[in-house]
Design a protein around this motif. Structure first.
Motif, short mmCIF file in Angstrom:
data_model
loop_
_atom_site.label_atom_id
_atom_site.label_comp_id
_atom_site.label_asym_id
_atom_site.label_seq_id
_atom_site.Cartn_x
_atom_site.Cartn_y
_atom_site.Cartn_z
N UNK A 284 0.93 -1.22 0.06
CA UNK A 284 -0.01 -0.01 0.59
C UNK A 284 1.19 1.05 0.20
N UNK A 285 0.24 2.63 -0.92
CA UNK A 285 1.06 3.56 -0.17
C UNK A 285 1.14 4.38 1.37
N UNK A 286 2.58 4.14 1.41
CA UNK A 286 3.45 4.96 2.28
C UNK A 286 3.38 3.80 2.78
N UNK A 287 3.69 2.17 2.99
CA UNK A 287 4.49 1.78 3.35
C UNK A 287 5.54 1.95 3.59
N UNK A 288 7.06 2.00 4.49
CA UNK A 288 7.94 1.83 4.76
C UNK A 288 9.44 1.18 4.34
N UNK A 289 9.81 2.33 3.61
CA UNK A 289 11.31 1.40 2.61
C UNK A 289 12.33 1.61 3.17
N UNK A 290 13.04 0.57 3.44
CA UNK A 290 14.22 0.60 4.25
C UNK A 290 15.50 0.07 3.74
N UNK A 291 16.91 1.08 3.90
CA UNK A 291 17.61 0.58 3.57
C UNK A 291 18.36 -0.65 3.76
N UNK A 292 18.84 -1.47 2.37
CA UNK A 292 19.29 -2.76 2.38
C UNK A 292 20.45 -2.96 2.79
N UNK A 293 21.26 -2.36 3.11
CA UNK A 293 22.23 -2.30 3.88
C UNK A 293 23.03 -0.55 3.91
N UNK A 294 23.75 0.10 5.03
CA UNK A 294 24.81 0.65 4.88
C UNK A 294 25.60 1.04 3.92
N UNK A 295 25.60 2.47 3.96
CA UNK A 295 25.83 3.17 2.26
C UNK A 295 25.70 4.69 2.56
N UNK A 296 25.89 5.51 1.55
CA UNK A 296 26.02 6.74 1.15
C UNK A 296 24.86 6.89 0.40
N UNK A 297 23.90 8.00 0.53
CA UNK A 297 23.21 8.37 -0.10
C UNK A 297 23.72 8.80 -2.29
N UNK A 327 10.43 11.16 0.46
CA UNK A 327 11.44 10.33 0.14
C UNK A 327 12.25 11.04 1.47
N UNK A 328 13.25 10.49 2.80
CA UNK A 328 12.85 10.76 3.64
C UNK A 328 15.09 10.93 3.84
N UNK A 329 15.78 11.33 3.07
CA UNK A 329 16.96 10.91 2.92
C UNK A 329 17.32 12.01 1.57
N UNK A 330 18.59 12.46 1.90
CA UNK A 330 19.34 13.82 1.44
C UNK A 330 20.59 13.34 0.53
N UNK A 331 20.70 13.70 -0.56
CA UNK A 331 22.38 13.31 -1.19
C UNK A 331 23.54 13.51 0.07
N UNK A 332 24.15 12.70 -0.28
CA UNK A 332 25.45 12.44 0.57
C UNK A 332 25.62 11.99 2.17
N UNK A 333 23.61 11.46 2.55
CA UNK A 333 23.63 11.45 3.71
C UNK A 333 24.15 9.81 4.06
N UNK A 334 24.51 9.39 5.04
CA UNK A 334 24.88 8.24 5.18
C UNK A 334 24.08 7.78 6.00
N UNK A 335 23.54 5.97 5.70
CA UNK A 335 22.23 5.67 5.97
C UNK A 335 23.15 4.37 6.63
N UNK A 336 22.07 4.04 7.36
CA UNK A 336 22.06 2.63 8.12
C UNK A 336 21.41 1.76 7.58
N UNK A 337 22.34 -0.22 7.70
CA UNK A 337 20.75 -0.54 7.27
C UNK A 337 19.68 -0.70 8.21
N UNK A 338 18.62 -1.00 7.60
CA UNK A 338 16.89 -0.70 8.04
C UNK A 338 16.52 0.17 8.35
N UNK A 339 17.20 1.46 7.69
CA UNK A 339 16.86 2.55 8.20
C UNK A 339 16.05 3.11 6.94
N UNK A 340 14.63 3.59 6.89
CA UNK A 340 13.43 3.72 7.16
C UNK A 340 14.00 5.27 6.16
N UNK A 341 13.83 5.15 4.92
CA UNK A 341 14.46 5.98 3.76
C UNK A 341 13.29 6.91 2.76
N UNK A 342 12.45 5.80 3.23
CA UNK A 342 11.29 5.85 2.24
C UNK A 342 9.83 5.76 1.93
#
Length: 372
Positions: A284-297, A327-342
């Protein structure tokens, strides 16, 4: 009426991994306005052609009515001619009877001693000569003579009337022939106008179809622009629960179900690629999407095919998350695995809310199942 301005910009023109589509369409207000003007001109031409056809049909109907009336007049005239022929036949019979009666009476006179007159009369070669000779024979009855002349006059009069009726009938038949010629000519014009109308209707139908396509494209561009300019408010969640396989990447959307895998498939809705370069997670629209691994946007963007999307660099591989609603992240941002990004959405070339997830190795898409 669409205003004279460009309503949108070029829709994305690169082959993208999301749905494997390539779009390169520019929809301008002038294009739509030109098509609408063309449709208006075609409609006017169609209306004019139809009006001309209606006039021709009205004329044709009038000629048909005239032909029907003329045919009735011809039939009536032929009846008059037939009656007049009967009258003529009767008059000739009366004339002949009177002539025969006179001869009988003359024969009677001969038998009573008037032979010299009889020989003169019997040598007559025609009625006219007979009458001329009869002038000298005062013994002939004045009554017989007058009756014979009267019958002759009747015959002459009826013959004249019959000739006049024949003349009128010939004129009517000529009129009918002319009307038939006019009918043929008008029918040819009507048929030609019908063909013209059919052609105009076909052209107008094609133009209207083009207008519908341009309007749909403009509406789609407006939707994509709205998505790009107003991605919506993002509210992050922290309740990620790992699920899936034992690979280095985690499930990017645990609440979804797999609707399409990597590789060949039938095009969904006619807009999806048949060579699917990722994995689809339907939710459904609005369902959380998570980073599959740590990395940089490295990318947060929008285009007509991917919609709102995010790319995360994990060093030797990269992951792509497409068709997001927010979308809840920006370019250059570091994210962790399982972090809600969108959150899941249906932006871009999408047939329904879902996450299109890709894994790239060396810049090329690979089957995500190898890493999940």
């Amino acid at each position: 009426m669409v205003k004279k301005r460009i309503v949108s910009v070029l829709l994305a023109g690169a082959l993208v991994a999301g749905m494997g589509l390539q779009v390169n369409v520019t929809v301008k207000a002038d294009d739509l306005q030109d098509a609408q003007n063309k449709a208006s001109q075609q409609q006017s031409a169609l209306d004019a052609a139809q009006a001309e056809k209606d006039q021709l049909v009205a004329q044709l109907d009038g000629i048909v009515k005239d032909m029907e009336q003329t045919q009735a007049d011809i039939e009536a005239k032929q009846e008059e001619i037939a009656k007049k022929a009967d009258e003529l036949d009767a008059a000739k019979i009366d004339e002949n009877n009177q002539y025969e009666s006179m001869k009988l009476r003359i024969q009677y006179m001969y038998e009573n001693g008037n032979g010299q007159f009889l020989e003169t009369l019997l040598e007559s070669k025609s009625i006219a000569e007979f009458l001329s000779n009869a002038e000298y024979i005062n013994q002939i009855s004045e009554y017989d003579r007058n009756m014979l002349v009267e019958f002759q006059d009747i015959v002459d009069k009826v013959e004249e009337q019959q000739q006049e009726l024949e003349k009128e009938n010939a004129e009517l038949e000529e009129m009918q022939t002319n009307l038939q010629t006019q009918q043929t000519e008008l029918q040819t014009l009507v048929d030609s106008k019908s063909s013209e109308i059919a052609s105009l209707e076909s052209e107008l139908s094609e133009t209207n179809a083009k207008i519908s396509q341009l309007q749909a494209a403009a509406a789609e561009q407006a939707r994509l622009q709205e998505e790009a300019q107003n991605p919506g408010k993002f509210t992050p969640v922290d309740d990620y629960t790992p699920s899936g396989g034992t690979g280095r990447l985690q499930n990017p959307c645990p609440a979804a179900y797999i609707s399409s895998e990597f590789g060949g498939r039938q095009s969904p809705g006619g807009i999806g690629s048949t060579n699917h370069k990722g994995r689809d997670y339907a939710a459904a629209s609005g369902t959380p999407i998570f980073a599959a691994a740590a990395g940089t946007v490295t990318t947060v963007a929008n285009n007509s095919v991917r919609g709102n999307y995010v790319i995360i660099n994990h060093g030797d591989i990269a992951t792509l998350y497409q068709h997001c609603s927010t979308i809840g992240v920006s370019v250059g941002q570091s994210v962790g695995a399982g972090q809600n990004i969108a959150t899941v959405g249906s932006t871009g070339a999408s047939t329904g809310p879902h996450l299109h997830f890709e894994v790239h190795v060396g810049g090329m898409p690979v089957d995500p199942r190898l890493y999940l």
